[in-house]
Enzyme design. Sequence first.
Site, PDB file in Angstrom:
ATOM      1  N   HIS A 441       0.802  -1.070  -0.066  1.00 19.98           N
ATOM      2  CA  HIS A 441       0.005   0.042   0.217  1.00 19.98           C
ATOM      3  C   HIS A 441       0.828   1.139  -0.010  1.00 19.98           C
ATOM      4  O   HIS A 441       0.645   2.238   0.911  1.00 19.98           O
ATOM      5  CB  HIS A 441      -0.694   0.041   1.257  1.00 19.98           C
ATOM      6  CG  HIS A 441      -1.901  -1.190   1.203  1.00 19.98           C
ATOM      7  ND1 HIS A 441      -2.658  -1.328   2.563  1.00 19.98           N
ATOM      8  CD2 HIS A 441      -2.413  -1.970   0.412  1.00 19.98           C
ATOM      9  CE1 HIS A 441      -3.308  -2.528   2.278  1.00 19.98           C
ATOM     10  NE2 HIS A 441      -3.231  -2.940   1.014  1.00 19.98           N
TER      11      HIS A 441
HETATM   12  C1  LIG Z   1      -0.692  -7.469  -4.242  1.00 19.90           C
HETATM   13  C2  LIG Z   1      -1.325  -5.972  -3.880  1.00 19.90           C
HETATM   14  C3  LIG Z   1      -2.470  -6.177  -3.096  1.00 19.90           C
HETATM   15  C4  LIG Z   1      -3.141  -5.110  -2.603  1.00 19.90           C
HETATM   16  N1  LIG Z   1      -4.350  -5.133  -2.140  1.00 19.90           N
HETATM   17  C5  LIG Z   1      -5.103  -4.068  -1.906  1.00 19.90           C
HETATM   18  C6  LIG Z   1      -6.271  -4.332  -1.403  1.00 19.90           C
HETATM   19  O1  LIG Z   1      -6.884  -5.596  -1.223  1.00 19.90           O
HETATM   20  N2  LIG Z   1      -7.212  -3.402  -1.198  1.00 19.90           N
HETATM   21  C7  LIG Z   1      -6.794  -2.076  -1.526  1.00 19.90           C
HETATM   22  O2  LIG Z   1      -7.549  -1.029  -1.118  1.00 19.90           O
HETATM   23  N3  LIG Z   1      -5.564  -1.915  -2.072  1.00 19.90           N
HETATM   24  C8  LIG Z   1      -4.794  -3.102  -2.258  1.00 19.90           C
HETATM   25  N4  LIG Z   1      -3.566  -2.626  -2.883  1.00 19.90           N
HETATM   26  C9  LIG Z   1      -3.106  -1.432  -3.112  1.00 19.90           C
HETATM   27  C10 LIG Z   1      -3.851  -0.734  -4.256  1.00 19.90           C
HETATM   28  O3  LIG Z   1      -4.149  -1.562  -5.374  1.00 19.90           O
HETATM   29  C11 LIG Z   1      -3.024   0.382  -4.845  1.00 19.90           C
HETATM   30  O4  LIG Z   1      -3.049   1.326  -3.787  1.00 19.90           O
HETATM   31  C12 LIG Z   1      -3.779   1.312  -5.818  1.00 19.90           C
HETATM   32  O5  LIG Z   1      -4.026   0.266  -6.915  1.00 19.90           O
HETATM   33  C13 LIG Z   1      -2.724   2.154  -6.549  1.00 19.90           C
HETATM   34  O6  LIG Z   1      -3.285   2.875  -7.676  1.00 19.90           O
HETATM   35  P1  LIG Z   1      -2.257   3.812  -8.654  1.00 19.90           P
HETATM   36  O7  LIG Z   1      -3.429   4.119  -9.454  1.00 19.90           O
HETATM   37  O8  LIG Z   1      -1.881   4.816  -7.612  1.00 19.90           O
HETATM   38  O9  LIG Z   1      -1.398   2.948  -9.202  1.00 19.90           O
HETATM   39  P2  LIG Z   1      -1.526   1.663  -9.931  1.00 19.90           P
HETATM   40  O10 LIG Z   1      -2.746   0.943  -9.923  1.00 19.90           O
HETATM   41  O11 LIG Z   1      -0.355   0.680  -9.667  1.00 19.90           O
HETATM   42  O12 LIG Z   1      -1.334   2.196 -11.433  1.00 19.90           O
HETATM   43  C14 LIG Z   1      -0.174   2.371 -12.101  1.00 19.90           C
HETATM   44  C15 LIG Z   1      -0.009   2.037 -13.469  1.00 19.90           C
HETATM   45  O13 LIG Z   1       1.014   2.880 -14.256  1.00 19.90           O
HETATM   46  C16 LIG Z   1       1.601   2.042 -14.955  1.00 19.90           C
HETATM   47  N5  LIG Z   1       3.023   2.740 -15.314  1.00 19.90           N
HETATM   48  C17 LIG Z   1       4.027   2.786 -14.076  1.00 19.90           C
HETATM   49  N6  LIG Z   1       4.971   3.450 -14.619  1.00 19.90           N
HETATM   50  C18 LIG Z   1       4.767   3.672 -15.888  1.00 19.90           C
HETATM   51  C19 LIG Z   1       5.475   4.183 -17.121  1.00 19.90           C
HETATM   52  N7  LIG Z   1       6.794   4.738 -16.960  1.00 19.90           N
HETATM   53  N8  LIG Z   1       4.869   4.185 -18.362  1.00 19.90           N
HETATM   54  C20 LIG Z   1       3.608   3.646 -18.401  1.00 19.90           C
HETATM   55  N9  LIG Z   1       2.745   3.293 -17.434  1.00 19.90           N
HETATM   56  C21 LIG Z   1       3.359   3.230 -16.260  1.00 19.90           C
HETATM   57  C22 LIG Z   1       1.722   0.558 -14.324  1.00 19.90           C
HETATM   58  O14 LIG Z   1       1.969  -0.404 -14.960  1.00 19.90           O
HETATM   59  C23 LIG Z   1       0.070   0.491 -13.630  1.00 19.90           C
HETATM   60  O15 LIG Z   1      -0.552   0.279 -14.540  1.00 19.90           O
HETATM   61  C24 LIG Z   1      -2.766  -3.853  -3.367  1.00 19.90           C
HETATM   62  C25 LIG Z   1      -1.502  -3.798  -3.976  1.00 19.90           C
HETATM   63  C26 LIG Z   1      -0.983  -4.951  -4.300  1.00 19.90           C
HETATM   64  C27 LIG Z   1       0.235  -4.536  -5.416  1.00 19.90           C
END
Ligand SMILES: Cc1cc2nc3c(=O)[nH]c(=O)nc-3n(C[C@H](O)[C@H](O)[C@H](O)COP(=O)(O)OP(=O)(O)OC[C@H]3O[C@@H](n4cnc5c(N)ncnc54)[C@H](O)[C@@H]3O)c2cc1C
Length: 496
Positions: A441
């Site tokens: 997280h």
């Molecule tokens: C194993 C795991 C279990 C989890 N369990 C939970 C849960 O049960 N409940 C909960 O609330 N949260 C959970 N989380 C956390 C939650 O999923 C994240 O906090 C949330 O998805 C973050 O969203 P985000 O949009 O910030 O990033 P992300 O969803 O990670 O999105 C970032 C995106 O950007 C892309 N990206 C990165 N760098 C680049 C680049 N240079 N060029 C192009 N694309 C790029 C990535 O590939 C990804 O698709 C978990 C996370 C993980 C990994």
Amino acid sequence: MTRTPSTHSDFVIVGGGSAGNVLANRLSADGSSVVLIEAGHAYRPNLYPPDLADADIVTGPDGHNWGYFSDTGQLGRRIPAPRGKTLGGSSAVNAAVAIRSRPADFAKWTAAGLRDWTWQDVLPSFRAIENTIDGSDELRGRHGPLPIRVRRPEELTPSQRAFIDGATELGYPRIDDFNGVEQNGVGPYPLNIIAGRRINTGIAFLDDAVRARPGLHIVPDTEIDRVLIDNHKAVGVLAADGTEHRATTTVLSAGTYGSPAILMRSGIGPADHLQQLDIPVIADLPVGDGLQEHPFYYNIYALTPDANSMHPASGAILWAPSSSAHPGDLDLHVSATHLYDPTASPTGGAIVLAVSVTQPESRGRLRLDPHNPLGAPVIELNLLATARDTQRMLEGVRISRRIGTTAAFAPLVDRELTPGPHITDTELEQAILEQLDVYAHPTSTVAMGPVVDNHGHVHGIDNLLVADASIMPMAPSAPPNITTMMLADRIATWLS
Ligand SMILES: Cc1cc2nc3c(=O)[nH]c(=O)nc-3n(C[C@H](O)[C@H](O)[C@H](O)COP(=O)(O)OP(=O)(O)OC[C@H]3O[C@@H](n4cnc5c(N)ncnc54)[C@H](O)[C@@H]3O)c2cc1C
């Protein structure tokens, strides 16, 4: 490298994860041209591979996780730091626990000087993103894209039910819905899982109808190197393959590890670090500082052969204040799951009572790898760096182990696997430090306040925003996925 110019769009969004897909949906709704760029593969909403869609499989199959590790740090070992890499991002590989951050969390954002993030401010977006049959009409959303359902008691495994009964036996109140008014207690998880399938944001917010919008263009399998900046104004992004994607507004939604890395490669970050890497400094900002993560320790029990069912994996949670919690805070989680390899249990079945301190004081940081700025970043988690964080973790593990000995839970236990029986307090602390993991997280590397303003605009650079978990000013006391989607919905409203 030859640069390939592209057409110009209204918005370019980098990262098709939890936040990016909400933004792509919202910003393309009025006919604006939106280019959504994702480093991983894109699948049709109904064609995610089974091992990616199965909610019981967490962290994703090969090729769908960035495969990062933390720096060795004070724990003396590297910890996997999983992040999803596909359309859906981490929401495509996570445990699908769907709990909102609490009003007390947002009160801290306000106390930190951030306007427009009170509970009353954020509630409409929480309601807009979800559809649920649970809870009250005042609090909950009925018509949004993301389905959320509380696990019904009959869906739980015997040991997950016994976990709830055991905690109740210790005096913890029973909670029917952790997205309701009362969250201090134990109960089944709300989840964005339907019929065993994890409904990630690539499914929920980018269904076939949204993908058919003429203004929305999804560019998969494309990693962005940096932001193109002209005279302190963002004009688009440059992909690692040399392709340019120009836009009026550039939004980074590449996540807590991805967004700060892109900013730093673009010359936006701590000047001393950028100078070490010979990156011209465009804005000297504390990008990468402030990283927070929920530390995670697994108290594991082998189940008796007649109670060793392990499906579904995600079941129930105890959410409670530690003895040193600040007034109104709930800073301890004990999460009951079967996310464990059954062959590692002598009885072929196990339950994990995973303990976390969800309002940690400790902060780490993220930096680029000087030898390979486009490769995996240097992730310094700095978990349990304060005595209070360590004490609260110990307290949480003592609670989970007390649940392990209750009349409801103990009969289902063959033996405690970690930390193991007959352990002294000193040995327990040692075991925690030796086996500590992450809840996955991470937040706060591009925090609102020091790096971006309260609407996500990068200080000192026009037309450049960050919208994802990285901009949270501090770790939320809930898992962050739903809050990340809310945050993106809110920023989309300001951009529309
Ligand atoms: C194993 C795991 C279990 C989890 N369990 C939970 C849960 O049960 N409940 C909960 O609330 N949260 C959970 N989380 C956390 C939650 O999923 C994240 O906090 C949330 O998805 C973050 O969203 P985000 O949009 O910030 O990033 P992300 O969803 O990670 O999105 C970032 C995106 O950007 C892309 N990206 C990165 N760098 C680049 C680049 N240079 N060029 C192009 N694309 C790029 C990535 O590939 C990804 O698709 C978990 C996370 C993980 C990994």
